[in-house]
Design a protein around this motif. Structure first.
Motif, PDB file in Angstrom:
ATOM      1  N   LYS A 138       0.827  -1.200   0.000  1.00 49.97           N
ATOM      2  CA  LYS A 138       0.000   0.000   0.000  1.00 49.97           C
ATOM      3  C   LYS A 138       0.862   1.251   0.000  1.00 49.97           C
ATOM      4  CE  LYS A 138      -3.985  -2.258   2.049  1.00 49.97           C
ATOM      5  NZ  LYS A 138      -3.761  -3.505   2.783  1.00 49.97           N
TER       6      LYS A 138
ATOM      7  N   ILE B 253      -3.165   4.510   6.593  1.00 52.77           N
ATOM      8  CA  ILE B 253      -2.147   4.421   7.649  1.00 52.77           C
ATOM      9  C   ILE B 253      -1.397   3.087   7.643  1.00 52.77           C
ATOM     10  CG2 ILE B 253      -3.559   3.390   9.493  1.00 52.77           C
ATOM     11  CD1 ILE B 253      -2.296   5.482  11.406  1.00 52.77           C
ATOM     12  N   TYR B 254      -1.824   2.158   6.776  1.00 54.68           N
ATOM     13  CA  TYR B 254      -1.278   0.803   6.852  1.00 54.68           C
ATOM     14  C   TYR B 254       0.252   0.734   6.800  1.00 54.68           C
ATOM     15  CZ  TYR B 254      -6.130  -0.481   5.962  1.00 54.68           C
ATOM     16  OH  TYR B 254      -7.491  -0.607   6.038  1.00 54.68           O
TER      17      TYR B 254
ATOM     18  N   TYR C 186       2.441   3.018   7.466  1.00 52.00           N
ATOM     19  CA  TYR C 186       3.031   3.681   8.631  1.00 52.00           C
ATOM     20  C   TYR C 186       2.970   2.776   9.869  1.00 52.00           C
ATOM     21  CZ  TYR C 186       4.096   7.357  12.020  1.00 52.00           C
ATOM     22  OH  TYR C 186       4.680   8.095  13.008  1.00 52.00           O
ATOM     23  N   GLU C 187       1.784   2.263  10.157  1.00 49.25           N
ATOM     24  CA  GLU C 187       1.671   1.375  11.325  1.00 49.25           C
ATOM     25  C   GLU C 187       2.422   0.061  11.069  1.00 49.25           C
ATOM     26  OE1 GLU C 187      -2.058   2.765  14.020  1.00 49.25           O
ATOM     27  OE2 GLU C 187      -2.597   1.326  12.460  1.00 49.25           O
ATOM     28  N   GLY C 188       2.520  -0.318   9.814  1.00 47.15           N
ATOM     29  CA  GLY C 188       3.306  -1.504   9.474  1.00 47.15           C
ATOM     30  C   GLY C 188       4.763  -1.314   9.850  1.00 47.15           C
TER      31      GLY C 188
ATOM     32  N   GLU D  99       5.874   0.692  12.138  1.00 42.74           N
ATOM     33  CA  GLU D  99       5.967   0.656  13.610  1.00 42.74           C
ATOM     34  C   GLU D  99       6.087  -0.790  14.093  1.00 42.74           C
ATOM     35  OE1 GLU D  99       3.737   4.709  15.134  1.00 42.74           O
ATOM     36  OE2 GLU D  99       2.564   2.865  15.167  1.00 42.74           O
ATOM     37  N   MET D 100       5.330  -1.689  13.454  1.00 42.63           N
ATOM     38  CA  MET D 100       5.382  -3.101  13.833  1.00 42.63           C
ATOM     39  C   MET D 100       6.760  -3.688  13.517  1.00 42.63           C
ATOM     40  SD  MET D 100       3.129  -6.317  12.472  1.00 42.63           S
ATOM     41  CE  MET D 100       1.516  -5.702  12.942  1.00 42.63           C
TER      42      MET D 100
ATOM     43  N   ILE E  77       9.440  -2.714  16.111  1.00 40.78           N
ATOM     44  CA  ILE E  77       9.353  -3.465  17.376  1.00 40.78           C
ATOM     45  C   ILE E  77       9.872  -4.891  17.166  1.00 40.78           C
ATOM     46  CG2 ILE E  77       7.802  -4.422  19.121  1.00 40.78           C
ATOM     47  CD1 ILE E  77       8.010  -1.416  19.377  1.00 40.78           C
TER      48      ILE E  77
ATOM     49  N   VAL F  48       3.587 -11.264   7.205  1.00 43.74           N
ATOM     50  CA  VAL F  48       2.643 -10.267   7.717  1.00 43.74           C
ATOM     51  C   VAL F  48       2.368  -9.245   6.617  1.00 43.74           C
ATOM     52  CG1 VAL F  48       2.150  -8.597   9.529  1.00 43.74           C
ATOM     53  CG2 VAL F  48       3.662 -10.528  10.022  1.00 43.74           C
ATOM     54  N   PRO F  49       1.149  -9.245   6.085  1.00 40.47           N
ATOM     55  CA  PRO F  49       0.798  -8.233   5.094  1.00 40.47           C
ATOM     56  C   PRO F  49       0.530  -6.915   5.808  1.00 40.47           C
ATOM     57  CG  PRO F  49      -1.073  -9.671   5.510  1.00 40.47           C
ATOM     58  CD  PRO F  49       0.038 -10.174   6.380  1.00 40.47           C
ATOM     59  N   GLN F  50       1.055  -5.830   5.300  1.00 39.64           N
ATOM     60  CA  GLN F  50       0.864  -4.556   6.002  1.00 39.64           C
ATOM     61  C   GLN F  50      -0.093  -3.653   5.255  1.00 39.64           C
ATOM     62  OE1 GLN F  50       1.549  -4.156   8.926  1.00 39.64           O
ATOM     63  NE2 GLN F  50       3.307  -5.413   9.426  1.00 39.64           N
TER      64      GLN F  50
ATOM     65  N   SER G 259      -1.484 -13.856   3.144  1.00 42.45           N
ATOM     66  CA  SER G 259      -2.752 -13.175   2.849  1.00 42.45           C
ATOM     67  C   SER G 259      -2.488 -11.959   1.986  1.00 42.45           C
ATOM     68  CB  SER G 259      -3.442 -12.726   4.145  1.00 42.45           C
ATOM     69  OG  SER G 259      -3.508 -13.785   5.069  1.00 42.45           O
TER      70      SER G 259
ATOM     71  N   LYS H  55      -6.653  -6.837  11.259  1.00 47.06           N
ATOM     72  CA  LYS H  55      -6.222  -5.479  10.951  1.00 47.06           C
ATOM     73  C   LYS H  55      -7.341  -4.547  10.490  1.00 47.06           C
ATOM     74  CE  LYS H  55      -2.544  -5.442   8.252  1.00 47.06           C
ATOM     75  NZ  LYS H  55      -1.689  -4.373   8.750  1.00 47.06           N
TER      76      LYS H  55
ATOM     77  N   TYR I 173      -4.976  -4.962  15.350  1.00 49.66           N
ATOM     78  CA  TYR I 173      -4.049  -3.909  14.908  1.00 49.66           C
ATOM     79  C   TYR I 173      -4.767  -2.977  13.928  1.00 49.66           C
ATOM     80  CZ  TYR I 173       0.559  -1.898  14.103  1.00 49.66           C
ATOM     81  OH  TYR I 173       1.632  -1.039  14.066  1.00 49.66           O
ATOM     82  N   ASN I 174      -4.146  -1.854  13.624  1.00 49.18           N
ATOM     83  CA  ASN I 174      -4.777  -0.824  12.783  1.00 49.18           C
ATOM     84  C   ASN I 174      -6.184  -0.557  13.342  1.00 49.18           C
ATOM     85  OD1 ASN I 174      -3.301  -2.716  10.211  1.00 49.18           O
ATOM     86  ND2 ASN I 174      -2.486  -0.747  10.778  1.00 49.18           N
TER      87      ASN I 174
ATOM     88  N   ARG J 230      -4.149   5.918  19.461  1.00 47.15           N
ATOM     89  CA  ARG J 230      -4.519   6.788  18.329  1.00 47.15           C
ATOM     90  C   ARG J 230      -6.029   6.905  18.178  1.00 47.15           C
ATOM     91  NH1 ARG J 230      -0.189   4.413  15.037  1.00 47.15           N
ATOM     92  NH2 ARG J 230       1.356   6.035  15.080  1.00 47.15           N
TER      93      ARG J 230
ATOM     94  N   LEU K  79       3.189  -4.231  20.905  1.00 47.48           N
ATOM     95  CA  LEU K  79       3.571  -4.995  19.719  1.00 47.48           C
ATOM     96  C   LEU K  79       4.587  -6.092  20.040  1.00 47.48           C
ATOM     97  CD1 LEU K  79       3.798  -2.104  17.123  1.00 47.48           C
ATOM     98  CD2 LEU K  79       2.389  -4.153  16.869  1.00 47.48           C
TER      99      LEU K  79
ATOM    100  N   THR L 277      -3.425 -13.724   9.001  1.00 49.41           N
ATOM    101  CA  THR L 277      -3.830 -12.325   9.020  1.00 49.41           C
ATOM    102  C   THR L 277      -5.117 -12.095   8.239  1.00 49.41           C
ATOM    103  OG1 THR L 277      -1.503 -11.685   9.118  1.00 49.41           O
ATOM    104  CG2 THR L 277      -3.069  -9.965   8.541  1.00 49.41           C
TER     105      THR L 277
END
Lengths: 121, 96, 118
Positions: free
Chosen positions: A13, A19-20, A22-24, A26-27, A30, A119-121, B94, C8, C40-41, C83, C100, C115
């Motif tokens: 994306k 936001i995907y 961006y938050e991806g 962040e994940m 971590i 993990v798809p973001q 996925s 998500k 998440y999200n 958020r 996380l 997912t």
């Protein structure tokens, strides 16, 4: 790293519109601190995250070029980019602001099958 | 590796992208709006050809919910138990 | 087998929450252990007890809560929750807010991380 799991984050994306990505990221940051074998694959519109000269000042959305830039410091060095997605979008390797590995879809597809987790973001 | 696709091929490039990256032998499972790829239409021929190398499944509940009764040849339907069985056999990718 | 679920997308707006739930139930039915559902999200909105759908519709938060009562950890990401105004006060029973790092532990622990999202 012997017991480390191979975890690939797939970014398909574009930035800012949602936001995907961006938050991806962040994940990813971590997970990177857990000594796992982390990689990221940028496919389709996902490659727009890597393009230089993004300036989000006027849209008042927090940009993350700086964060993407520090991935290397977190030992996330496996950033794969799909060559065909670049070709389709008229983007060259010199347009990216971080060092990446440009691969064919077959090569990325093989890497996908080697993963323990995708993990798809 | 099991590839799941949850978007209509008319809405998103998930379907065509998945087909570029998928390795021979790996199954595809169409779920949610992804099941529209299994209906007759523009993508039917592609889905037929894919099956030379990759088995294709579609989630029965999602087909029924969308009134899809006429499936592209070869596409196998599975219920949620079948979905779980596929996941037992494969890691999951996925295509969101 | 041990399964983990990453969700998500928010409830109602997208089918993902329903697919994830039905998949989790089927996995348990087949004798697997679903250790956790990580939100998440916009997925964190699945855990708010403030949702109040029409009586004849499924109550998505309560569904997760029931699953939580059966031993599945229902976990909302703290960064994503902050958020979006998801706090301990609005959490449905049997769910919690976590980091996380917990998702990373889940990814390391389970045999399959599946997912669902948009």
């Amino acid at each position: 790293m012997e017991d480390a799991k191979k975890i690939m984050h797939i970014v398909r994306k574009a930035p800012h519109g949602t936001i995907y990505a961006y938050e991806g990221l962040e994940m990813v940051l971590i997970m990177a601190s857990y000594d796992q074998d982390i990689s990221m694959a940028f496919i389709g519109d996902g490659i727009y995250n890597l393009v230089k000269d993004q300036d989000t000042t006027d849209i008042q959305i927090k940009g993350f070029m700086k964060t993407l830039g520090v991935l290397e410091d977190y030992d996330v060095e496996k950033l794969y980019v799909d060559a065909e997605s670049m070709e389709e979008r008229g983007i060259r390797e010199g347009d990216f602001f971080v060092p990446v590995e440009v691969l064919t879809s077959t090569e990325i597809g093989k890497l996908m099958t080697e993963q323990d987790v995708i993990v798809p973001q | 590796m099991l590839h799941t696709i949850n978007k209509s091929p008319f809405q998103s490039d998930s379907f065509t992208s998945c087909l570029r990256f998928i390795q021979p032998g790996d199954p595809i499972l169409l779920i949610e709006d992804g099941v529209y790829a299994a209906a007759p239409g523009k993508y039917a021929q592609t889905l037929k050809e894919v099956q030379a190398k990759n088995p294709v499944f579609a989630l029965a509940g999602d087909l029924a919910a969308r009134g899809i009764t006429n499936l592209v040849d070869g596409v196998q339907t599975v219920d949620y138990e079948g979905f779980v069985e596929l996941v037992e056999q494969h890691q999951v990718n996925s295509w969101l | 087998m041990k399964f983990g679920i990453l969700l998500k997308e928010g409830p109602y707006n997208h089918q993902a929450a329903d697919t994830a739930y039905l998949f989790a139930k089927a996995a348990i039915q087949r004798g697997h252990q679903v250790t956790s559902v990580f939100l998440y999200n916009d997925g964190v909105y699945n855990a708010t007890k403030l949702m109040d759908p029409p009586q004849d519709d499924r109550h998505i938060a309560n569904r997760w809560s029931e699953l939580g009562g059966e031993g599945v950890a229902i976990l909302a990401c703290i960064a994503a929750s902050k958020r979006r105004g998801i706090t301990d006060e609005v959490l449905v029973e049997n769910s919690e807010i976590t980091g996380l790092g917990q998702l990373t532990d889940i990814a390391i622990d389970v045999d399959r991380l599946v997912t669902f999202g948009d």
